[in-house]
Design an enzyme around this catalytic site. Sequence first.
Site, PDB file in Angstrom:
ATOM      1  N   SER A 185       0.854  -1.180   0.000  1.00  0.00           N
ATOM      2  CA  SER A 185       0.000   0.000   0.000  1.00  0.00           C
ATOM      3  C   SER A 185       0.893   1.235   0.000  1.00  0.00           C
ATOM      4  O   SER A 185       2.121   1.114   0.041  1.00  0.00           O
ATOM      5  CB  SER A 185      -0.894   0.011   1.238  1.00  0.00           C
ATOM      6  OG  SER A 185      -0.101   0.327   2.366  1.00  0.00           O
ATOM      7  N   LYS A 186       0.244   2.389   0.003  1.00  0.00           N
ATOM      8  CA  LYS A 186       0.990   3.657  -0.041  1.00  0.00           C
ATOM      9  C   LYS A 186       1.999   3.778   1.098  1.00  0.00           C
ATOM     10  O   LYS A 186       2.991   4.476   0.979  1.00  0.00           O
ATOM     11  CB  LYS A 186       0.004   4.831   0.043  1.00  0.00           C
ATOM     12  CG  LYS A 186      -0.564   5.188  -1.301  1.00  0.00           C
ATOM     13  CD  LYS A 186      -1.348   6.483  -1.193  1.00  0.00           C
ATOM     14  CE  LYS A 186      -2.200   6.657  -2.425  1.00  0.00           C
ATOM     15  NZ  LYS A 186      -3.448   7.345  -2.130  1.00  0.00           N
TER      16      LYS A 186
END
Length: 470
Positions: free
Chosen positions: A241-242
């Site tokens: 994820s980010k």
Amino acid sequence: MEQAPIRVRFAPSPTGYLHVGGARTALFNWLYARHHGGTFILRIEDTDTERSTRESVDAILQGMEWLGLDWDEGPYFQTDNFPLYAEHIDKLLEEGKAYRCWCTPEELDAKREAAMKEGRKPKYDGTCRNRSDQPIDRPHVIRFKAPAEGVTVFDDLIKGRISFPNDELDDLIIRRTDGSPTYNFCVVIDDALMKISHVLRGDDHVNNTPRQIQLYEALGYPVPLFAHVPMILGSDKARLSKRHGATSVIAYRDMGYLPEGLLNYLVRLGWSHGDDEIFSREEMIRLFDIAQVGRAPSVFNPEKLNWLNAHYIKQLSPEQLALLLHPHLDSAGITEAECALIDVTRVCQVLQERAQTLGEMAQRALFFFRAPVEFDRDAVAKFDPAHLGMVFSEVAQALPGDDVEVTAEEIDALLKGLCQDKGWKMPQVGQPVRIALSGGTQAPGIGEIVSVLGCAETRRRLGFAIKTLC
Ligand code: GLU
């Protein structure tokens, strides 16, 4: 039996940019199609009209185009297919394979709570399965009448045999109260009508698959083959994820990764061919096979991506590289006018061997375009100012005339001669000159720098360093 033509699809939901995980799914589908001479279809799954945006569609198309993942059909949009979905829902209703359900959200909540209290799995209890006592215009959803017994089994091409007991599967809502069809239903209709032969997608869809198979069967459509690719994880083994850094394909483009580098990296996330690491597009197409996609999730490793990208940067000619570097110089604030004064191709030649990304290369190139106004103080402090002054003026004097073109070898020989004359060791000259010309010590060889800057500019920078540092 004659084998059906290979038809695969990439079916992103346009609710954000193209994620590297999505790009890998697209790549695997594209490779499978290209390897078998099949058809690669792009289908935009935009039935969630609240979350889908035109910007996301554009971002996905842009990402695909940049990676060179060209599609043969599409982009198709699910929102164009609403009449088809409606037709199929009506058919299931007519055949008694679907039914209207008038249970209100409050009733469903109460049932769910009761089931949880009694330790049962919350599941729709079938109240409306055979109900005909309700007016048709009272708000309702349509549910699929799923088989109550038995198991739904499929042989996943990556994960092997997977089976789900049917009594664990709900009667899926296929049309909401507002009339809109639901996701799992639309996917089946599209895949069936587009004659998709292989559904190759992320394994977050494994749990949807038995419901989808039941729908194919109820509608009398052939069931495609399924291949569910394990997720990509971050270094902490949580889903990528980010938090782990950039996840958007376009962000990688903007940082200066080459499509070849990113594709080569992505193909190895889950797929392998012996111990090989480097694959050109043609090699990937020739060698790709679902059988070699592993069952374990892969961990995203930015260092390996950098290593591969550096490899592809080295493969380019300095001329090609110069064209690609321009937007990165622009982002780094270098103007057209500044670019015009320096041979960018030569800059690329000098920096090519050591660069991992074009962004990093642009940063390292800045001093060629802009003379340093500040110097690395710690590096300067290692030298006596009197020594610096002597080195700078001796080098400036030893250089040929302003308009004489010099090669890196000539300059290196000239510095060597100077060291011999003066009894200096090479680093006593090299480091100070590097500081004077670039501002710091992280720069290529002096000969290379001077051959790009030219004698006049080199002399000017040495003069400025004398004034500032000595
Ligand atoms: N639209 C789904 C997604 O973006 C993909 C569905 C599928 O491949 O079947 O996750």
